[in-house]
Design a protein around this motif. Sequence first.
Motif, PDB file in Angstrom:
ATOM      1  N   VAL A 253       0.846  -1.279   0.032  1.00 53.49           N
ATOM      2  CA  VAL A 253       0.073  -0.102   0.044  1.00 53.49           C
ATOM      3  C   VAL A 253       0.807   1.198  -0.256  1.00 53.49           C
ATOM      4  CG1 VAL A 253      -1.667   1.272   1.425  1.00 53.49           C
ATOM      5  CG2 VAL A 253      -2.004  -1.113   0.946  1.00 53.49           C
ATOM      6  N   ARG A 254       1.895   1.193   1.001  1.00 55.48           N
ATOM      7  CA  ARG A 254       2.630   2.345   0.957  1.00 55.48           C
ATOM      8  C   ARG A 254       3.535   2.808  -0.238  1.00 55.48           C
ATOM      9  NH1 ARG A 254       7.404   4.248   4.819  1.00 55.48           N
ATOM     10  NH2 ARG A 254       8.323   2.202   4.116  1.00 55.48           N
ATOM     11  N   SER A 255       3.881   1.698  -1.225  1.00 56.64           N
ATOM     12  CA  SER A 255       4.618   1.771  -2.253  1.00 56.64           C
ATOM     13  C   SER A 255       3.645   2.586  -3.243  1.00 56.64           C
ATOM     14  CB  SER A 255       4.950   0.391  -2.798  1.00 56.64           C
ATOM     15  OG  SER A 255       4.029  -0.270  -3.260  1.00 56.64           O
ATOM     16  N   PHE A 256       2.536   2.293  -3.538  1.00 57.13           N
ATOM     17  CA  PHE A 256       1.666   3.082  -4.305  1.00 57.13           C
ATOM     18  C   PHE A 256       1.833   4.654  -4.250  1.00 57.13           C
ATOM     19  CE2 PHE A 256      -0.647  -1.103  -4.804  1.00 57.13           C
ATOM     20  CZ  PHE A 256      -0.345  -1.315  -5.908  1.00 57.13           C
ATOM     21  N   THR A 257       2.123   5.061  -3.089  1.00 59.31           N
ATOM     22  CA  THR A 257       2.207   6.571  -3.046  1.00 59.31           C
ATOM     23  C   THR A 257       3.267   7.104  -3.772  1.00 59.31           C
ATOM     24  OG1 THR A 257       3.642   6.596  -0.914  1.00 59.31           O
ATOM     25  CG2 THR A 257       1.285   6.622  -0.541  1.00 59.31           C
ATOM     26  N   ALA A 258       4.410   6.340  -4.234  1.00 62.22           N
ATOM     27  CA  ALA A 258       5.180   6.718  -5.013  1.00 62.22           C
ATOM     28  C   ALA A 258       4.721   7.060  -6.524  1.00 62.22           C
ATOM     29  CB  ALA A 258       6.321   5.769  -5.239  1.00 62.22           C
ATOM     30  N   SER A 259       3.919   6.175  -6.866  1.00 61.74           N
ATOM     31  CA  SER A 259       3.381   6.444  -8.254  1.00 61.74           C
ATOM     32  C   SER A 259       2.483   7.530  -8.443  1.00 61.74           C
ATOM     33  CB  SER A 259       2.651   5.044  -8.873  1.00 61.74           C
ATOM     34  OG  SER A 259       1.522   4.687  -7.810  1.00 61.74           O
ATOM     35  N   MET A 260       1.892   7.713  -7.351  1.00 59.77           N
ATOM     36  CA  MET A 260       0.746   8.891  -7.144  1.00 59.77           C
ATOM     37  C   MET A 260       1.621  10.209  -7.305  1.00 59.77           C
ATOM     38  SD  MET A 260      -1.765   7.679  -3.828  1.00 59.77           S
ATOM     39  CE  MET A 260      -2.739   6.169  -3.926  1.00 59.77           C
ATOM     40  N   ARG A 261       2.802  10.353  -6.383  1.00 57.82           N
ATOM     41  CA  ARG A 261       3.492  11.544  -6.377  1.00 57.82           C
ATOM     42  C   ARG A 261       4.279  11.684  -7.632  1.00 57.82           C
ATOM     43  NH1 ARG A 261       6.191  10.934  -0.490  1.00 57.82           N
ATOM     44  NH2 ARG A 261       5.775   8.709  -0.711  1.00 57.82           N
ATOM     45  N   ALA A 262       4.556  10.425  -8.315  1.00 54.21           N
ATOM     46  CA  ALA A 262       5.150  10.542  -9.730  1.00 54.21           C
ATOM     47  C   ALA A 262       4.284  11.430 -10.982  1.00 54.21           C
ATOM     48  CB  ALA A 262       5.647   9.211 -10.146  1.00 54.21           C
ATOM     49  N   ILE A 263       3.084  10.833 -10.697  1.00 55.12           N
ATOM     50  CA  ILE A 263       2.180  11.445 -11.635  1.00 55.12           C
ATOM     51  C   ILE A 263       1.835  12.778 -11.232  1.00 55.12           C
ATOM     52  CG2 ILE A 263       0.008  10.709 -10.633  1.00 55.12           C
ATOM     53  CD1 ILE A 263      -0.898   9.870 -13.519  1.00 55.12           C
ATOM     54  N   ARG A 264       1.690  13.303  -9.983  1.00 63.97           N
ATOM     55  CA  ARG A 264       1.276  14.513  -9.520  1.00 63.97           C
ATOM     56  C   ARG A 264       2.333  15.498  -9.845  1.00 63.97           C
ATOM     57  NH1 ARG A 264      -2.700  17.388  -9.555  1.00 63.97           N
ATOM     58  NH2 ARG A 264      -3.656  15.900  -8.268  1.00 63.97           N
ATOM     59  N   ALA A 265       3.719  15.043 -10.045  1.00 63.09           N
ATOM     60  CA  ALA A 265       4.705  15.798 -10.237  1.00 63.09           C
ATOM     61  C   ALA A 265       4.680  16.111 -11.777  1.00 63.09           C
ATOM     62  CB  ALA A 265       6.286  15.118  -9.849  1.00 63.09           C
ATOM     63  N   TRP A 266       4.264  15.173 -12.388  1.00 63.21           N
ATOM     64  CA  TRP A 266       4.267  15.421 -14.072  1.00 63.21           C
ATOM     65  C   TRP A 266       3.033  16.317 -14.335  1.00 63.21           C
ATOM     66  CZ3 TRP A 266       6.265  14.143 -18.645  1.00 63.21           C
ATOM     67  CH2 TRP A 266       5.582  14.302 -19.843  1.00 63.21           C
ATOM     68  N   LEU A 267       1.930  16.060 -13.699  1.00 59.90           N
ATOM     69  CA  LEU A 267       0.738  16.970 -14.009  1.00 59.90           C
ATOM     70  C   LEU A 267       0.910  18.399 -13.424  1.00 59.90           C
ATOM     71  CD1 LEU A 267      -1.949  14.474 -12.822  1.00 59.90           C
ATOM     72  CD2 LEU A 267      -1.335  15.022 -15.285  1.00 59.90           C
ATOM     73  N   ASP A 268       1.483  18.577 -12.524  1.00 61.66           N
ATOM     74  CA  ASP A 268       1.965  19.908 -11.926  1.00 61.66           C
ATOM     75  C   ASP A 268       3.015  20.659 -12.921  1.00 61.66           C
ATOM     76  OD1 ASP A 268      -0.051  19.440 -10.108  1.00 61.66           O
ATOM     77  OD2 ASP A 268       1.578  19.301  -8.442  1.00 61.66           O
ATOM     78  N   GLY A 269       3.560  20.099 -13.778  1.00 56.63           N
ATOM     79  CA  GLY A 269       4.558  20.631 -14.531  1.00 56.63           C
ATOM     80  C   GLY A 269       6.000  20.865 -13.795  1.00 56.63           C
ATOM     81  N   ARG A 270       6.044  20.279 -12.702  1.00 58.87           N
ATOM     82  CA  ARG A 270       7.443  20.169 -12.039  1.00 58.87           C
ATOM     83  C   ARG A 270       8.379  19.262 -12.508  1.00 58.87           C
ATOM     84  NH1 ARG A 270       6.726  18.015  -7.261  1.00 58.87           N
ATOM     85  NH2 ARG A 270       4.503  17.689  -7.361  1.00 58.87           N
ATOM     86  N   SER A 271       8.118  18.318 -13.462  1.00 56.08           N
ATOM     87  CA  SER A 271       8.988  17.302 -13.945  1.00 56.08           C
ATOM     88  C   SER A 271       8.410  17.120 -15.372  1.00 56.08           C
ATOM     89  CB  SER A 271       9.228  16.069 -13.204  1.00 56.08           C
ATOM     90  OG  SER A 271      10.115  15.200 -13.799  1.00 56.08           O
ATOM     91  N   HIS A 272       9.308  17.048 -16.271  1.00 49.60           N
ATOM     92  CA  HIS A 272       8.881  16.820 -17.716  1.00 49.60           C
ATOM     93  C   HIS A 272       9.525  15.462 -18.104  1.00 49.60           C
ATOM     94  CE1 HIS A 272       7.198  20.584 -17.940  1.00 49.60           C
ATOM     95  NE2 HIS A 272       8.299  21.187 -17.857  1.00 49.60           N
ATOM     96  N   ASP A 273       9.945  14.338 -16.963  1.00 50.06           N
ATOM     97  CA  ASP A 273      10.432  13.028 -17.174  1.00 50.06           C
ATOM     98  C   ASP A 273       9.180  12.434 -17.554  1.00 50.06           C
ATOM     99  OD1 ASP A 273      11.584  10.565 -17.366  1.00 50.06           O
ATOM    100  OD2 ASP A 273      12.849  11.226 -15.680  1.00 50.06           O
ATOM    101  N   PRO A 274       9.030  11.810 -18.878  1.00 54.23           N
ATOM    102  CA  PRO A 274       8.076  10.821 -19.172  1.00 54.23           C
ATOM    103  C   PRO A 274       7.779   9.794 -18.555  1.00 54.23           C
ATOM    104  CG  PRO A 274       9.656  10.746 -21.055  1.00 54.23           C
ATOM    105  CD  PRO A 274       9.983  12.052 -19.863  1.00 54.23           C
ATOM    106  N   ARG A 275       9.003   9.215 -17.871  1.00 55.76           N
ATOM    107  CA  ARG A 275       9.080   7.774 -17.258  1.00 55.76           C
ATOM    108  C   ARG A 275       8.169   8.078 -15.924  1.00 55.76           C
ATOM    109  NH1 ARG A 275      15.304   7.191 -15.910  1.00 55.76           N
ATOM    110  NH2 ARG A 275      14.826   9.327 -15.380  1.00 55.76           N
ATOM    111  N   LEU A 276       8.051   9.198 -15.327  1.00 54.64           N
ATOM    112  CA  LEU A 276       7.203   9.459 -14.028  1.00 54.64           C
ATOM    113  C   LEU A 276       5.676   9.459 -14.372  1.00 54.64           C
ATOM    114  CD1 LEU A 276       8.885  12.526 -12.371  1.00 54.64           C
ATOM    115  CD2 LEU A 276       8.927  10.317 -11.741  1.00 54.64           C
ATOM    116  N   LEU A 277       5.350   9.639 -15.646  1.00 54.54           N
ATOM    117  CA  LEU A 277       3.886   9.491 -16.169  1.00 54.54           C
ATOM    118  C   LEU A 277       3.701   8.160 -16.424  1.00 54.54           C
ATOM    119  CD1 LEU A 277       1.190  10.898 -16.933  1.00 54.54           C
ATOM    120  CD2 LEU A 277       2.216  11.096 -19.341  1.00 54.54           C
ATOM    121  N   THR A 278       4.594   7.509 -16.887  1.00 51.30           N
ATOM    122  CA  THR A 278       4.465   5.899 -16.847  1.00 51.30           C
ATOM    123  C   THR A 278       4.441   5.269 -15.545  1.00 51.30           C
ATOM    124  OG1 THR A 278       5.686   6.066 -18.936  1.00 51.30           O
ATOM    125  CG2 THR A 278       5.565   3.964 -17.947  1.00 51.30           C
TER     126      THR A 278
END
Length: 296
Positions: A253-278
């Motif tokens: 369960v705790r590990s899934f927060t990493a994927s949430m934070r990754a996609i949030r960083a992408w959506l907020d424009g703080r990172s443009h690394d496409p791997r985070l969206l994936t």
Amino acid sequence: MDLSPPAVGQAVAEVFDGVDAVPRVERLDRGFSWVTLAVDDVIVRVAPQGGSLDPYDPEVEAANLRRVEGVVPAPAVLAVQPDADNPIGRPFGVHTRMPGGVLRLDDVTEQRSKYIAAAAQALGKLHDLTAPMTVAEAFDAELSHTEAVYRRAAPNRHPEFEAALDWLRSHRPDCDDPAVWCHGDFRFANLSWIGPGELGGILDWERAWPGDPMCDVAFTRRFSGWCSIEDSTDYGRPLDQERLEYAARFERVRSFTASMRAIRAWLDGRSHDPRLLTIGRRGEEAMQTELAWAAD
């Protein structure tokens, strides 16, 4: 973020007098978290704009490293720059460089048992370091933290994740053993080796937390592949099967927060690394199947 040698040299020299003005800079990280640089003979860990472990704070990792000093082999803290107002443009920490190197699976086809034993022994030593709370209290605190991360980072509501949090709360072990300091990311990729069974250092302490030692053990079984702790022979502590089963679900369960934070960083424009969206998309898809036990 300016990672050019002149900028890095100037930024580090402002907090640590131990590198050249224009140092040798080698980027070491290949993941989605901290930017890790070898700068002359030290390690510089730079907080990215956004990633899978937001928010990034070098002072938190420094506190974790100072806590385990003399307990297990880990980098020593040389300096911390908590502000982005520096030539690099991001907060960073300066640490000693651990002897040896991180190995790949192909590098340890022989004498594998020596690596497994040394890793288990090191984790057992870490878990001798107790924290000022019980295991039950540590679980309660971390579950509250995990929910706070979810509320802040999740781009959409995830009923299966919320159900899993409820399940973890209602089934939380009523354990009054002292909590211990857990690494939180104990896997073969975060270990530096001098030779077979000769551990140079344990790396990447940003996820360390006071908790149940069974969580680190369960983490190795889920995320460390063949280098997992299967019995107490080298680990040196008894394994509680009931708590291990709970810890395995807790860590997933705790590990899934990493994927949430990754996609949030992408959506907020703080990172443009496409791997985070994936990562974010794969995490959202996996939750639907891997958290089905919460509805049982």
